[in-house]
Design an enzyme around this catalytic site. Structure first.
Site, PDB file in Angstrom:
ATOM      1  N   ASP A   3       6.255   1.401   6.677  1.00  0.00           N
ATOM      2  CA  ASP A   3       4.847   1.002   6.506  1.00  0.00           C
ATOM      3  C   ASP A   3       4.175   1.885   5.477  1.00  0.00           C
ATOM      4  O   ASP A   3       3.629   2.916   5.813  1.00  0.00           O
ATOM      5  CB  ASP A   3       4.133   1.090   7.853  1.00  0.00           C
ATOM      6  CG  ASP A   3       2.676   0.687   7.799  1.00  0.00           C
ATOM      7  OD1 ASP A   3       2.264   0.050   6.821  1.00  0.00           O
ATOM      8  OD2 ASP A   3       1.936   1.027   8.739  1.00  0.00           O
ATOM      9  N   HIS A  18       0.839  -1.206   0.000  1.00  0.00           N
ATOM     10  CA  HIS A  18       0.000   0.000   0.000  1.00  0.00           C
ATOM     11  C   HIS A  18       0.871   1.252   0.000  1.00  0.00           C
ATOM     12  O   HIS A  18       1.971   1.257   0.560  1.00  0.00           O
ATOM     13  CB  HIS A  18      -1.004   0.012   1.150  1.00  0.00           C
ATOM     14  CG  HIS A  18      -0.402   0.055   2.521  1.00  0.00           C
ATOM     15  ND1 HIS A  18      -0.164   1.234   3.177  1.00  0.00           N
ATOM     16  CD2 HIS A  18      -0.002  -0.935   3.356  1.00  0.00           C
ATOM     17  CE1 HIS A  18       0.343   0.973   4.373  1.00  0.00           C
ATOM     18  NE2 HIS A  18       0.459  -0.344   4.507  1.00  0.00           N
ATOM     19  N   ASP A  47      -0.427   4.396   0.831  1.00  0.00           N
ATOM     20  CA  ASP A  47      -0.876   5.438   1.759  1.00  0.00           C
ATOM     21  C   ASP A  47      -0.168   5.235   3.093  1.00  0.00           C
ATOM     22  O   ASP A  47       0.441   4.190   3.337  1.00  0.00           O
ATOM     23  CB  ASP A  47      -2.395   5.391   1.953  1.00  0.00           C
ATOM     24  CG  ASP A  47      -2.870   4.085   2.566  1.00  0.00           C
ATOM     25  OD1 ASP A  47      -2.314   3.012   2.224  1.00  0.00           O
ATOM     26  OD2 ASP A  47      -3.796   4.116   3.402  1.00  0.00           O
ATOM     27  N   ASP A  59       4.120  -6.425   4.556  1.00  0.00           N
ATOM     28  CA  ASP A  59       3.487  -5.309   5.256  1.00  0.00           C
ATOM     29  C   ASP A  59       3.363  -5.631   6.742  1.00  0.00           C
ATOM     30  O   ASP A  59       2.440  -5.206   7.410  1.00  0.00           O
ATOM     31  CB  ASP A  59       2.105  -5.028   4.643  1.00  0.00           C
ATOM     32  CG  ASP A  59       1.453  -3.772   5.207  1.00  0.00           C
ATOM     33  OD1 ASP A  59       2.183  -2.896   5.701  1.00  0.00           O
ATOM     34  OD2 ASP A  59       0.212  -3.684   5.162  1.00  0.00           O
ATOM     35  N   GLU A  73      -5.099   1.499   2.651  1.00  0.00           N
ATOM     36  CA  GLU A  73      -4.911   0.445   3.648  1.00  0.00           C
ATOM     37  C   GLU A  73      -5.064   0.976   5.064  1.00  0.00           C
ATOM     38  O   GLU A  73      -5.651   0.318   5.923  1.00  0.00           O
ATOM     39  CB  GLU A  73      -3.526  -0.196   3.465  1.00  0.00           C
ATOM     40  CG  GLU A  73      -3.400  -1.560   4.159  1.00  0.00           C
ATOM     41  CD  GLU A  73      -2.939  -1.471   5.611  1.00  0.00           C
ATOM     42  OE1 GLU A  73      -3.037  -2.495   6.307  1.00  0.00           O
ATOM     43  OE2 GLU A  73      -2.491  -0.396   6.080  1.00  0.00           O
ATOM     44  N   GLU A  74      -4.558   2.174   5.325  1.00  0.00           N
ATOM     45  CA  GLU A  74      -4.628   2.730   6.681  1.00  0.00           C
ATOM     46  C   GLU A  74      -6.033   3.239   7.007  1.00  0.00           C
ATOM     47  O   GLU A  74      -6.284   3.725   8.112  1.00  0.00           O
ATOM     48  CB  GLU A  74      -3.605   3.864   6.854  1.00  0.00           C
ATOM     49  CG  GLU A  74      -2.156   3.475   6.571  1.00  0.00           C
ATOM     50  CD  GLU A  74      -1.578   2.460   7.562  1.00  0.00           C
ATOM     51  OE1 GLU A  74      -2.305   2.033   8.479  1.00  0.00           O
ATOM     52  OE2 GLU A  74      -0.402   2.089   7.393  1.00  0.00           O
ATOM     53  N   HIS A  77       2.996   2.911  13.348  1.00  0.00           N
ATOM     54  CA  HIS A  77       1.882   3.839  13.546  1.00  0.00           C
ATOM     55  C   HIS A  77       2.203   4.886  14.608  1.00  0.00           C
ATOM     56  O   HIS A  77       1.322   5.536  15.135  1.00  0.00           O
ATOM     57  CB  HIS A  77       0.609   3.079  13.929  1.00  0.00           C
ATOM     58  CG  HIS A  77       0.036   2.299  12.782  1.00  0.00           C
ATOM     59  ND1 HIS A  77      -1.263   1.870  12.753  1.00  0.00           N
ATOM     60  CD2 HIS A  77       0.588   1.876  11.616  1.00  0.00           C
ATOM     61  CE1 HIS A  77      -1.478   1.218  11.622  1.00  0.00           C
ATOM     62  NE2 HIS A  77      -0.376   1.194  10.926  1.00  0.00           N
TER      63      HIS A  77
END
Lengths: 475, 475
Positions: B131, B97, B99, B194, B165-166, B444
């Site tokens: 990520d 991903h 994003d 991922d 994805e997020e 994150h």
């Protein structure tokens, strides 16, 4: 002379309703900073009325400023007024408030909340009609009647009117203490008309209130919120501990599970039991009030005893956990459970805190959790119980019989009215709660009303009460 | 040929870091509508890169619009690309991903989150470095190396890159199902990079994820919120019932108390037990991650088994109750308790719901409450377990040994990565999770990083993995 007074009230009731109309038209919402000017305007309205009626002394006290989320807001004045100062007469202090709850037409009101409207049931609809502008004006109506009739007041009256009651009475308490030996020096008894009949048919005198002790139960585990996928099953979760502890506080049928709590509760005597005979309350009134048949007790007696004279424990919520709609798989790091105990005679505030603290600590130790736990009492207000044998209550009961032709119910309330305790503690005088409105007035709801009859007969009652005090003194 | 490739990567690592720098500079935060244009810009960056490297076919699929709190927002495209279409070779689908999570300097970043910075520990700091921009570019680096060297790719590669994805991979699932027989028709296996190493020292292959079943437990009593003073002790309070029920779900040491749940859990065999020997994880890593020594299990083995292969139950919160700081004496009328169960083989989603529903109903009946109760499973995602004996895993393990000179850890994860299941279910193919970053990358969090070595060796690993697949096929 009381007959003359009563006749005057009966004849001039529409004038009194005009006075109430003017008062309701001032949207004195104390919780809304945009309405603060209106709260001040309402204080001026009352000052003008009192001065026009020849209150010999109208003063104000300035409670200073309020910190409204960081912005200073001026607090509305405490209005003090004296009608009569004959040392031969008793002096009665009446308390009331001139601010109101918020109200918007779009909340669901049938009519504009700040326009007094009388409907076909002879109910006077409007915000503040019952809470508490009607009762405050009731006292002013009494003074007006005497002035117009050229009658001497049977007692000396002192007024203490505040504009922040619906916002925690901010600034009032210190002023009561400051004035205890000054403006309130000669007060013999206090009368507050700011509560309601038990039901809708019969007046009451209220002589007791429960206290409340509020607790914060904090469980802290991780340093930050965690993902339940990554950490679920591997760490002690604060929510698990919190729910384990809070589930041990009260049973589903309302019994407090904290050992020792009931040992402090004054036993129910036969004499007290008799006061629950014939109270004007029916089970459907509870069902109507809560909108559901979820009563724990099957008798009205059981309901009222558990509202008034037994303690209760309620779980209010959790701070720090997930509270929004939807799904979130968080493991909250620090949660604060909120609960409170409604207290009754002879529970001691410190003893309640001690019992709760010990119990929660014992139960937490049983969990063998590696989290940390803290229990604190964040706020405690005492219960209040007056003697219905006091001359002020006896006079009020006689006044009810004169005006309504019935003996009043003797009631207590489950909630607290902190100002009651403040007056009792600061002035060391008896306090009487003498309601004007009915139990269904909807004081904090939409479509608040005061029945015309409650306003008119209530005004008669307040005056008659003063005559009964004077008569009792003369005996 | 693999040696040539590896040498190229080693030599051109700074060029690859430049590519990552350009990608990190595009703040493609999918959850922020003001950044949506940047998410689109990031898709164009990737399309340009892929086209420049001669991907024979670069296409996009439009997932349509997102309803962002009532406002329609265009969803960024699914980027599909094909490198090679030799029917004699295996075809590997790689998912990633483009994003990223939100990031603001004022959140506590030491450097601007959208400027890639290499610190003195040779860590590449920047939002999305690990990520998932690093891994996505890792694949592109592999293609570049082959093109520059004039080498043929050992397998056919297909890309599937998304930009949401997020934010729940909105719009992706239907496209995977639609393309299963079309663009993804010839796919032999799926590889997703991922996730992360278990710790910080040793690469791993991830072959299992827990599922999650989320529950809403609603208790409704009165028609509206009540005042605890007036009603406390006289009515069944929903919060009391809710806490009684939720306290019966899980013990303070993490055991699920719902009868029958553990009957469904696949027994731990000696063979599986052995896979927990020598895993690169120490207890202090759990303590560091949660910031507190609140581990339930005393051994690393116990921690990882309870994260990966045993179910867990977490209480998340209460909707409808008081959740703010301060004191409020409300009796909430309707409360919704939220909890979830992390599920593992061989727990069936329906069986879990059935067991929870029956248990909660039985326990509620024991309360003799007049409130009403409802328990629903609001969301259920299945667990996932692949076979580490599959040729894709065998190839990946060999590639790890070639690049890192160690056997990879075989790991599972406690959370879910729903797209893994979607690919498995839609394409009926094996899925391999082959992480590039380390367990402490802070995907994150603030100061997200990807170690230079992980980016460089990781790029080598991805390429070597493709060579091992080709070699295995040839055997």
């Amino acid at each position: 002379m009381v007959e003359q007074f009563i006749e005057y009230v009966e004849k001039h009731q529409n004038d009194f309703i005009e006075r109430l109309r003017k008062a309701v038209a001032i949207p004195s919402v104390s919780s809304d900073p945009n309405r603060r000017q209106d709260v001040f305007r309402m204080s001026e309205f009352l000052i003008d009325e009192l001065k026009a009626l020849g209150a010999i002394n109208v003063e104000t006290r300035d409670p200073g400023q309020q910190d409204f989320h960081g912005t200073p807001l001026p607090l509305p004045p405490i209005v003090l007024a004296t009608v009569g100062n004959d040392p031969a007469k008793k002096t009665i202090l009446v308390y009331g408030h001139y601010d109101v709850q918020p109200a918007l037409l779009e909340d669901g009101w049938n009519t504009d909340p700040f326009t007094l409207v009388e409907n076909d049931k002879q109910q006077l609809l409007g915000r503040g009609s019952s809470d508490d502008k009607g009762p405050v004006l009731g006292w002013i109506n009494v003074v007006e009647a005497h002035k117009s009739l050229g009658l001497e007041m049977p007692v000396n009256l002192k007024f203490c009117l505040e504009g922040m009651e619906e916002s925690g009475s901010e600034g009032l308490e210190p002023i009561i203490y400051q004035e205890a030996d000054k403006y309130f020096k000669d007060v013999d008894s206090v009368c507050i008309s700011d509560n309601y009949w038990l039901g809708t048919t019969k007046p009451c005198l209220t002589y007791g209130l429960r206290g409340v002790s509020y607790f914060h139960l904090t469980v802290q585990g991780p340093a930050r919120d965690l993902h339940s996928g990554v950490f679920g099953g591997t760490v002690h979760e604060p929510m698990t501990d919190l729910f384990a502890l809070m589930s041990k506080l009260v049973s589903p049928d309302g019994k407090i599970l904290v050992p020792g709590i009931y040992d402090q509760v004054r036993p129910l005597t036969d004499a007290e039991e008799k006061t629950y005979d014939n109270l004007a309350f029916e089970m459907h009134e509870l069902h109507d009030a809560v909108g559901s048949a979820i009563n724990i007790h099957d008798s009205v007696r059981g309901v009222l005893q558990h509202r008034w004279r037994f303690p209760s424990l309620s779980l209010h919520g959790v701070e720090g956990a997930f509270y929004s709609p939807g799904d979130k798989t968080v493991v909250p790091a620090r949660v604060v459970g909120k609960f409170s105990i409604r207290t009754v005679p002879d529970m001691g505030l410190d003893k309640v805190t001690e019992l709760v603290t010990k119990y929660i600590n014992d139960e937490f130790n049983k969990l063998n959790s590696k989290n940390t736990m803290k229990i604190v009492c964040s706020h405690a207000g005492n219960h209040w119980l007056a003697s219905p044998e006091h001359w002020s209550y006896v006079a009020a009961a006689k006044a009810v019989e004169r005006v309504y032709k019935v003996k009043p119910d003797l009631t207590r309330e489950g909630g607290s009215i902190p100002i009651t305790l403040t007056f009792q503690d600061a002035l060391k005088r008896n306090v009487l709660l003498l309601p004007m409105g009915r139990g269904d007035d909807g004081a904090h709801s939409i479509n608040e009303k005061l029945d015309r009859s409650n306003y008119v007969e209530g005004t008669k009652l307040l005056g008659a009460y003063l005559y009964e005090i004077a008569a009792a003194k003369a005996e």
